[in-house]
Design an enzyme around this catalytic site. Structure first.
Site, short mmCIF file in Angstrom:
data_model
loop_
_atom_site.label_atom_id
_atom_site.label_comp_id
_atom_site.label_asym_id
_atom_site.label_seq_id
_atom_site.Cartn_x
_atom_site.Cartn_y
_atom_site.Cartn_z
N THR A 139 0.84 -1.20 0.00
CA THR A 139 0.00 0.00 0.00
C THR A 139 0.87 1.26 0.00
OG1 THR A 139 -1.76 -1.15 1.20
CG2 THR A 139 -1.81 1.25 1.24
N TRP A 186 2.77 1.56 -3.38
CA TRP A 186 1.81 1.88 -4.45
C TRP A 186 1.68 3.38 -4.62
CZ3 TRP A 186 -2.75 4.64 -4.72
CH2 TRP A 186 -3.52 4.45 -5.87
N HIS A 187 1.78 4.12 -3.50
CA HIS A 187 1.59 5.57 -3.56
C HIS A 187 2.77 6.31 -4.15
CE1 HIS A 187 -1.86 4.86 -0.88
NE2 HIS A 187 -2.28 6.05 -1.27
N GLY A 188 3.92 5.69 -4.18
CA GLY A 188 5.06 6.40 -4.77
C GLY A 188 6.37 5.67 -4.56
N PHE A 241 1.30 10.25 -7.56
CA PHE A 241 1.32 8.87 -7.11
C PHE A 241 0.86 7.88 -8.16
CE2 PHE A 241 -0.17 11.69 -3.57
CZ PHE A 241 1.10 11.96 -3.12
#
Length: 467
Positions: free
Chosen positions: A313, A316-318, A467
């Site tokens: 998680t 996934w954002h960056g 992101f």
């Protein structure tokens, strides 16, 4: 092309809506597909080829999975789909992150690749993956019409920032969807509310955060003001975008799932993540957490599952370490709640639980907002007086007063208070009449205000493009 832009609001969208409702039913998906491809091409002309290729490969893998579904090799096309989709995501999003870390850890000199992050790749990749995995599990039927499949993946309302739409949720609506004045009216209202959240609240909070980053007059209080502003900004930025996507979807006859459900009223971190970015949380739950055993395993394996899901998680954002630590920070909190704090929280007053959640969530977005580990460390030290700066000064007080009204409105708007009042009034005949009279006026005023801000060329970033 941003939803919160004049070109989208007054050129692209009216043209698309006009064409969509003029053409016969059998051409509506074609109009949506062409419009969506143009929408993406406008912002990412080169990477439009990547998205179209991903759609084609996802479609072909779906046919392959369906053909092999009763074979002993049924898993092969599903594995191939995962490798191709994740491989593309890793290459375009994480190549330079991996190269930088290899260079740092092993004293290498691998050159950095000249790769820009394709907008929306995390979202449309997960949609393709969920379709192919559901096909393998026999939870959905294969889509043999490539026009319908391409429309599902590229649908412009949710293409670049979600919510992550499952194929099974819109399968029937791709071929049979109903339009009505009520749905269109709801969609317009929902879109304008989301647009207002983004432009009137998120953008103003973003201005304050930008002022802080450029200021040479930082104080402990200013660090807290900036971090709270960023926490509210990212909520209104992303939930506003989700509202706009849901509203546009409803206009075109689609029912996208809710993506936010007032997360700041949560009384635990577990509840917070049931209310924040719901489509991402349920995606990882259904395709990673549960297949690993979820919580129906030993305690050690459960902790392993939590750590893996929240590592994913975060990343996934960056492609930065602060996102990894942000994810693992929540993993730690969730494990501690489950094993230690739940019984204590259950006995505490609700207001204490809210304070506990918001304190930890605000700290999490201090980690999220840092540009690298060094900046995260600086922000955290600034918040807790670890830097040689005053507690507050006149500059801090000036900006606190200047943005006080925005903070108050944002805090109230992040709660279900307005929704509760409207529902309560709707139970009375007179209240219902007042709401029916005021709603179109309020929506029109909001649109005028937003237009004024955009024409004025106000600060108008969109955080989730990062992101």
């Amino acid at each position: 092309m941003l939803f919160s832009s004049i070109i989208f609001l007054y050129y692209f969208l009216p043209l698309v809506l006009g064409l969509y409702f003029i053409v016969p039913k059998k051409y509506k998906n074609f109009i949506l597909l062409i419009s969506s491809l143009f929408f993406y091409f406008y912002g990412e002309p080169i990477y439009s080829i990547l998205m179209i290729t991903s759609i084609g490969l996802g479609y072909l893998h779906g046919l392959w999975i369906d053909r092999m579904k009763n074979s002993k090799y049924a898993k092969l096309p599903m594995i191939s789909s995962v490798i191709v989709s994740i491989g593309s995501l890793v290459f375009f999003k994480y190549s330079n992150f991996l190269i930088n870390n290899l260079n740092n850890f092993f004293s290498l000199n691998i050159p950095i690749m000249d790769i820009a992050l394709p907008i929306g790749i995390s979202f449309y990749t997960f949609q393709i993956l969920s379709y192919n995995i559901d096909l393998y599990r026999k939870d959905t039927k294969v889509q043999k019409n490539i026009l319908y499949f391409a429309t599902y993946v590229s649908l412009f309302p949710q293409l670049i920032a979600g919510p992550i739409v499952r194929y099974s949720n819109v399968e029937a609506e791709l071929s049979q969807r109903k339009h009505s004045i009520e749905k269109i009216a709801y969609g317009i209202s929902r879109f304008i509310i989301g647009l207002s959240k983004k432009v009137l609240l998120a953008n103003n909070l973003g201005e304050l955060e930008k002022i802080f980053s450029l200021s040479n007059e930082k104080t402990v209080l200013f660090y807290w003001i900036s971090t709270i502003a960023f926490t509210l900004q990212i909520y209104f930025d992303f939930s506003g975008y989700s509202d706009m996507a849901i509203g546009l979807g409803r206009i075109f006859g689609f029912h996208f799932q809710e993506n936010f459900n007032y997360p700041f009223i949560s009384k635990s971190i577990t509840e917070f993540w049931r209310r924040w970015h719901i489509s991402l949380g349920t995606w990882f739950r259904d395709y990673v957490y549960i297949p690993m055993g979820g919580n129906r395993v030993s305690k050690l394996k459960w902790i392993r599952n939590i750590l893996i899901v929240w590592f994913l998680t975060g990343i996934w954002h960056g492609a930065e370490w602060n996102f990894v630590f942000w994810g693992l920070y929540f993993a730690l909190l969730l494990v501690l709640e489950k094993l230690c704090f739940n019984k204590i929280l259950a006995r505490l007053p609700a207001v204490i639980n809210h304070i506990y959640v918001m304190f930890l969530v605000i700290l999490s977005f201090a980690i999220f907002n840092g540009q690298g580990i060094g900046e995260v460390k600086e922000i955290l030290m600034g918040l807790f007086g670890g830097l040689e700066i005053p507690l507050y000064n006149q500059v801090t007080i000036y900006y606190l007063k200047s943005y006080g009204i925005v903070f108050i409105i944002a805090i109230i708007a992040s709660t279900p208070l307005a929704t509760y009042i409207i529902k309560k009034l709707n139970t009375y005949s007179l209240g219902k009449k007042i709401i029916n009279l005021l709603q179109p006026i309020v929506i029109s005023v909001l649109l005028l205000l937003v237009t004024g801000y955009l024409v004025d060329g106000s600060f108008n970033p969109f955080l989730y493009f990062r992101f």
